[in-house]
Design a protein around this motif. Structure first.
Motif, PDB file in Angstrom:
ATOM      1  N   GLY A  97       0.786  -1.215   0.000  1.00 34.14           N
ATOM      2  CA  GLY A  97       0.000   0.000   0.000  1.00 34.14           C
ATOM      3  C   GLY A  97       0.822   1.271   0.000  1.00 34.14           C
ATOM      4  N   ASN A  98       0.118   2.387  -0.168  1.00 31.78           N
ATOM      5  CA  ASN A  98       0.750   3.696  -0.280  1.00 31.78           C
ATOM      6  C   ASN A  98       0.675   4.434   1.051  1.00 31.78           C
ATOM      7  OD1 ASN A  98       2.092   5.633  -1.924  1.00 31.78           O
ATOM      8  ND2 ASN A  98       0.204   6.827  -2.065  1.00 31.78           N
ATOM      9  N   SER A 103       4.584   6.526   0.343  1.00 30.29           N
ATOM     10  CA  SER A 103       3.939   7.680  -0.300  1.00 30.29           C
ATOM     11  C   SER A 103       4.933   8.824  -0.471  1.00 30.29           C
ATOM     12  CB  SER A 103       2.740   8.145   0.531  1.00 30.29           C
ATOM     13  OG  SER A 103       3.149   8.521   1.838  1.00 30.29           O
ATOM     14  N   GLN A 104       4.572   9.772  -1.332  1.00 32.42           N
ATOM     15  CA  GLN A 104       5.452  10.895  -1.635  1.00 32.42           C
ATOM     16  C   GLN A 104       4.647  12.182  -1.793  1.00 32.42           C
ATOM     17  OE1 GLN A 104       9.267   9.692  -3.847  1.00 32.42           O
ATOM     18  NE2 GLN A 104       7.642   8.922  -5.171  1.00 32.42           N
ATOM     19  N   ALA A 274     -11.312   4.266   3.751  1.00 37.37           N
ATOM     20  CA  ALA A 274     -11.057   2.887   4.169  1.00 37.37           C
ATOM     21  C   ALA A 274      -9.781   2.336   3.545  1.00 37.37           C
ATOM     22  CB  ALA A 274     -12.250   2.002   3.825  1.00 37.37           C
ATOM     23  N   ALA A 275      -9.555   2.603   2.250  1.00 35.94           N
ATOM     24  CA  ALA A 275      -8.357   2.097   1.579  1.00 35.94           C
ATOM     25  C   ALA A 275      -7.095   2.733   2.156  1.00 35.94           C
ATOM     26  CB  ALA A 275      -8.439   2.360   0.072  1.00 35.94           C
ATOM     27  N   GLU A 276      -7.147   4.031   2.460  1.00 35.39           N
ATOM     28  CA  GLU A 276      -5.988   4.700   3.061  1.00 35.39           C
ATOM     29  C   GLU A 276      -5.702   4.167   4.459  1.00 35.39           C
ATOM     30  OE1 GLU A 276      -6.016   9.157   1.147  1.00 35.39           O
ATOM     31  OE2 GLU A 276      -7.529   8.680   2.658  1.00 35.39           O
ATOM     32  N   LEU A 282      -1.158  -1.634   7.133  1.00 36.26           N
ATOM     33  CA  LEU A 282      -0.208  -2.590   6.572  1.00 36.26           C
ATOM     34  C   LEU A 282       1.230  -2.121   6.777  1.00 36.26           C
ATOM     35  CD1 LEU A 282      -2.006  -3.518   3.219  1.00 36.26           C
ATOM     36  CD2 LEU A 282      -1.719  -4.968   5.234  1.00 36.26           C
ATOM     37  N   ILE A 283       1.484  -0.832   6.566  1.00 40.28           N
ATOM     38  CA  ILE A 283       2.836  -0.319   6.762  1.00 40.28           C
ATOM     39  C   ILE A 283       3.240  -0.382   8.229  1.00 40.28           C
ATOM     40  CG2 ILE A 283       4.220   1.781   6.689  1.00 40.28           C
ATOM     41  CD1 ILE A 283       3.944   0.353   3.980  1.00 40.28           C
ATOM     42  N   PHE A 284       2.309  -0.057   9.131  1.00 40.15           N
ATOM     43  CA  PHE A 284       2.633  -0.131  10.559  1.00 40.15           C
ATOM     44  C   PHE A 284       2.906  -1.569  10.984  1.00 40.15           C
ATOM     45  CE2 PHE A 284      -0.018   3.939  11.354  1.00 40.15           C
ATOM     46  CZ  PHE A 284       1.071   4.719  11.024  1.00 40.15           C
TER      47      PHE A 284
END
Length: 476
Positions: A97-98, A103-104, A274-276, A282-284
């Protein structure tokens, strides 16, 4: 190495290149031992080295920056010139995921502003009780370890995952921890294989590898989406008020991090959909358990090989804590234990390699990195740089006394990255590691069974063999 930012006509000296084999360059060296290859490059050619890998037409050129000053330039002073646009980050982005890691630009700034209030020192300190409870559970289970031997790599991964999953999901920890344990290795292997390959088939082709990874991602995404939907339904009425407090750095006591993330909002940045939310979770999960597990694993294994340092750390723990459970306030009261941890993170940084892509030609010291170049920073190498770390392979916690730290460049040690994209979870990782180490060393004595642990560079540092220790329960 002097720090400079000019990108004019003066390109400086030619960047030295690491010798490889005809046609393929250093491809096989990087595949078999990338960390050793980067070390060899620095030893032979200095602090900026060009490494080529792959056949003509698919050849990668890596510009490897090994000095503290160069790392500071790439991560901090010239950070805008070095982006997360490389092939490897794209593969991580498509699988995990972003979120904050990948992310940028405005996406990253918006996410950081929404998440930052949830990672203040005061709020993170509130997780100390959860960390202590999960550590106590591991210590109890060790009483039945076969032959009195535990693999500290496996055990610390289990502990760190349980802790971050409970903090994220609260009472839903059981289902999520099991799914992560089953799915993460499949997805990680898939990301690594694609991330280090010069060419890949499309992800939607029905190959066995694509199908295995897709099934693992579906399962992982599914459990996260289910819990997110349940949180939002449960908090439909009260969530707005609680979320507003969370977004301002408050929040009700006992709320899990997902509830706080779901409620994080501001008039400028809105809120996560929800997607964010799933991307952040997932990153955490990825960064929050693998990095801390690595630090704990190697701190314990190094102490198991160095009984004098182990005894000294245990003595400090006994004097400071006695029989009580450690809390956040003890982080500053255990300086030697913190030094042990920092030295373990020097020798075995959880992020041994950091990649960027240069978006503009940039002068680094006597050389210029061209626009479009893939840039490699290697804490694994910089943390062993002989100019800043005498006898660099020796375990010596005294390197991290306040006086010793003050005498070194800021980026001689950067296990959490640095600059505007420094790890947001740095304090959480240190808190968890110190509390867990204090409780573990007070309860058990360690002796190394496996004296060396083979490692490799994955998304994080990977152990490629067992890290077994013989443990003996201590009285009292």
């Amino acid at each position: 190495m002097a720090v400079g930012t000019n990108s004019g006509a003066d390109t400086g000296k030619a960047v030295p290149g690491l010798a490889g084999v005809p046609l393929l360059g250093s491809l096989f060296d990087l595949k078999s031992d990338s960390l050793g290859t980067y070390l060899r490059a620095q030893h032979q050619h200095g602090d900026l080295v060009r490494i080529t890998a792959g056949p003509p037409g698919m050849r990668a050129e890596l510009y490897c920056v090994f000095s503290p000053a160069g790392a500071q330039q790439v991560l901090a002073s010239d950070a805008a010139r070095f982006r997360k646009d490389n092939h490897f980050y794209q593969e991580v982005r498509e699988s995990f995921g972003n979120g904050l890691l990948t992310s940028q630009d405005e996406d990253y700034l918006r996410q950081r502003r929404l998440v930052q209030p949830l990672f203040t020192r005061r709020r993170v300190d509130g997780y100390a009780q959860v960390i202590a409870a999960e550590t106590a559970s591991v210590l109890t289970a060790w009483g039945e370890a076969p032959g009195g031997i535990v693999d500290v790599s496996d055990e610390m991964t289990h502990l760190a995952l349980r802790a971050v999953a409970r903090i994220l999901f609260g009472t839903d920890v059981e289902a999520t921890a099991d799914v992560v344990t089953g799915c993460f290795p499949v997805i990680t292997e898939y990301v690594l294989r694609r991330g280090y390959s010069p060419a890949n088939i499309p992800r939607d082709w029905p190959t066995p590898g694509n199908r295995r990874a897709a099934a693992a991602m579906d399962e992982l995404y599914g459990v996260c989406d289910r819990i997110i939907a349940e949180r939002r339904r449960a908090g439909a009425e009260a969530g707005a008020e609680a979320g507003a407090e969370a977004g301002a750095g408050g929040g009700a006591s006992g709320e899990d991090l997902l509830t706080l993330l779901a409620g994080a909002r501001s008039s400028h940045d809105g809120e996560f959909d929800a997607a964010e939310l799933r991307d952040q979770v997932l990153i955490f999960l990825l960064a929050g358990h693998e990095t801390t597990a690595t630090s704990l694993c190697f701190a314990l294994h190094l102490l198991a090989r160095h009984p004098e340092e182990q005894s000294r750390a245990r003595g400090e723990i006994s004097r400071v804590l006695g029989d009580r459970t450690p809390g956040a306030a003890d982080l500053d009261r255990l300086p030697y234990l913190t030094q042990v941890l920092k030295e373990a993170m020097r020798l075995y940084p959880a992020a041994p390699v950091i990649g960027r892509k240069a978006v503009a030609a940039t002068r680094i010291g006597e050389h210029t990195v061209p626009a479009g170049a893939d840039v490699i920073l290697a804490p694994w190498v910089t943390h062993r740089h002989p100019a800043y770390w005498p006898d660099p392979d020796r375990f010596d916690p005294e390197r991290f006394t306040p006086e010793a730290e003050a005498g070194r460049p800021r980026y001689a040690w950067f296990p959490f990255g640095g600059g505007p994209r420094a790890c947001i979870g740095q304090h959480f990782s240190m808190l968890e590691s110190v509390i867990a180490l204090a409780m573990i060393l007070r309860a058990y004595e360690f002796e190394a069974v496996d004296t060396e642990i083979p490692v490799g560079a994955g998304i994080t540092l990977q152990t490629n063999g067992p890290a077994r220790c013989r443990i003996r329960r201590l009285d009292g």
